[in-house]
Design a protein around this motif. Sequence first.
Motif, short mmCIF file in Angstrom:
data_model
loop_
_atom_site.label_atom_id
_atom_site.label_comp_id
_atom_site.label_asym_id
_atom_site.label_seq_id
_atom_site.Cartn_x
_atom_site.Cartn_y
_atom_site.Cartn_z
N ASN A 1 36.68 47.17 36.13
CA ASN A 1 37.07 47.51 37.51
C ASN A 1 36.08 48.48 38.15
O ASN A 1 36.08 48.68 39.35
N ASP A 2 35.20 49.08 37.31
CA ASP A 2 34.25 50.06 37.82
C ASP A 2 32.91 49.39 38.17
O ASP A 2 31.84 49.82 37.77
N LEU A 3 32.99 48.31 38.93
CA LEU A 3 31.78 47.55 39.25
C LEU A 3 30.92 48.27 40.27
O LEU A 3 31.40 49.16 40.99
N GLU B 1 29.23 49.04 43.68
CA GLU B 1 29.84 48.92 45.02
C GLU B 1 29.37 47.66 45.75
O GLU B 1 30.14 47.02 46.47
N LYS C 1 31.30 44.81 44.41
CA LYS C 1 32.69 44.90 44.91
C LYS C 1 32.76 44.36 46.33
O LYS C 1 33.68 43.60 46.68
N LEU D 1 32.49 40.61 46.34
CA LEU D 1 33.73 39.99 45.86
C LEU D 1 34.79 40.03 46.95
O LEU D 1 35.53 39.07 47.17
N LYS D 2 34.84 41.18 47.65
CA LYS D 2 35.84 41.35 48.72
C LYS D 2 35.59 40.32 49.83
O LYS D 2 36.52 39.69 50.34
N ARG E 1 38.32 38.33 42.63
CA ARG E 1 38.22 39.41 41.65
C ARG E 1 37.16 39.00 40.62
O ARG E 1 36.99 37.82 40.35
N PHE E 2 36.50 40.00 40.03
CA PHE E 2 35.47 39.73 39.02
C PHE E 2 36.06 38.86 37.89
O PHE E 2 35.46 37.90 37.43
#
Length: 510
Positions: free
Chosen positions: A145-147, A149, A152, A155-156, A161-162
């Motif tokens: 979850n600490d991808l 930015e 992220k 993905l958004k 989600r990854f």
Amino acid sequence: MGKWDVVVIGAGVGGLTAGALLAKEGYKTLVLEKDDRLGGRAMSLRGEELKEKGAGWYRRLLAGQYSYLVDSSPALEKMAEEGTLDGYVLDLGYHGVSVAGEGYFARLRELIGGYGSREVVINPFLTGSWINGDFYREPPLSESNDLDEKIKAELKRLNKRFLDFFGDLMSLTPEEASELDRVSLHDHLVKTGFAESPVLYDYFRCIGTLITTINNPHDISIGDILRYSSQVLAPAILRGGKVYVGGFTRDGVMAWSEAVAGRMRDFGGEIRLGARVKGIQLEGGRVKGVTVEGSDGEEDIPAGRVVFNIPVQELFEYVDEGAFPADFVSRVRSLYGYGSLSPYIGLSDLPVPEEHAKRLMKTPCVVPRSEGFDWDVYMAWNIQSYIEPGCSPAGKHLFTAYLPLTEAESHNRELVMKVVRAVPDFLEGLYPGFKDCIEWELYPVCVKLEGVAKSVSQAGSLKPDVKAPGVEGLYFAGDTVRGYGVAMDCACSSGILCASAITGVDYGIG
Ligand SMILES: Cc1cc2nc3c(=O)[nH]c(=O)nc-3n(C[C@H](O)[C@H](O)[C@H](O)COP(=O)(O)OP(=O)(O)OC[C@H]3O[C@@H](n4cnc5c(N)ncnc54)[C@H](O)[C@@H]3O)c2cc1C
């Protein structure tokens, strides 16, 4: 029938895995190895050995493991004369251990009750990607979850989600994974919608190439990636603690082979180095033993079971192909591997920011496919000495990398030299001043980095089984036969499957 229940030909990762498990189950086991050391393609050397034994020795060592030196600076003979490599520990070629040894290596360690008094230290590394001039920081596997930015945000934008890339890993059955063996990474990225983002496409392609060592996303099997993720990565994450993509072994990757071999000896097994097997003897469709040549001449060693750890493509040099069903023979003859260029560069200083030095870095393209390659040539690289300081003399640094090549490309010196020339230029562009720090360069090429490529036509369940058809008592272990995951881990899993086929014990992998 003689002293030995099982003879294992080859002390590579697959042969030693099978040998240690068989010895533990009480089988009288003998491993025969042609070289003067353990590990096969995963062997290591001390830099001083080049000075002591000479350039010819090093070239022969490479040749015995499907490798050759395409270039070096200074010339290898001069390096030997001047002791340029003194104080370094080199593997045969780049050798990161997947999941820092917490994959099938950990399963084997558990099965053989640890390494006894021996220690295998694998220092983990983080990873990162360099895509189109941007750096993407990657967290340990256990912190997905600490991808970065930028990932992220991408993905958004796609509303994804990854973990959507992996699907429902916990419920992936072996049958489903086997079906997915035939599906390519490219098709998977299209199906899951990630292909809509060029950055995410390259990002996942880097992950796919890291796991399979294949450049071409149309050829990379997604089955192998998802099976490895579900059987190895997810359970390691669930066990708790930080899980890393890989790591480097203290004293060279061969330290693992030495520890497993030591364990095998603890269980009563024996290993003979410098013992080259010439042929496997059969009688009435059954294995009868092997013929071996060593320093004392030729010897027949009887045994009712033989484990063949040599890449299976060479089988018919040891047993007449007429002993096997025709479809098996044509299948084995059609298998292909994947090669690589593994640059080793000695550095007088650290010309790389710490944020990169602590990671395995990867990039989708160092040489474009338009230069005559099957696909854009990817590179993964490390400052290995930053992760495992024992591999270089104090105050110096060791850069190591690998660039996958198809088997045909790896045999083509002209093509390989294009890659050799591109590597320092790429690094100088990324890290200005890199070239000024170079003290020496060594460019070994391997034509069988992965003995059988994890491609859509060959991965996982599509490889030959660990039990030979048509010949009773003949088994296989190593990365060219049934086994899963990243190269050494694949050879290890295949050794576990091989031992299981002989002992009947279910070791819980499938
Ligand atoms: C340059 C390079 C880089 C690599 N990088 C990585 C990496 O980063 N991570 C990773 O996981 N894997 C990596 N690999 C792959 C990994 O090394 C292999 O997948 C693995 O070691 C294969 O093990 P094996 O047991 O299948 O076969 P092998 O290692 O090939 O073992 C076969 C053994 O049989 C012996 N032998 C052959 N013929 C005879 C004979 N006639 N008699 C007796 N003995 C014989 C050989 O000497 C050898 O010891 C790399 C490989 C290379 C070459």
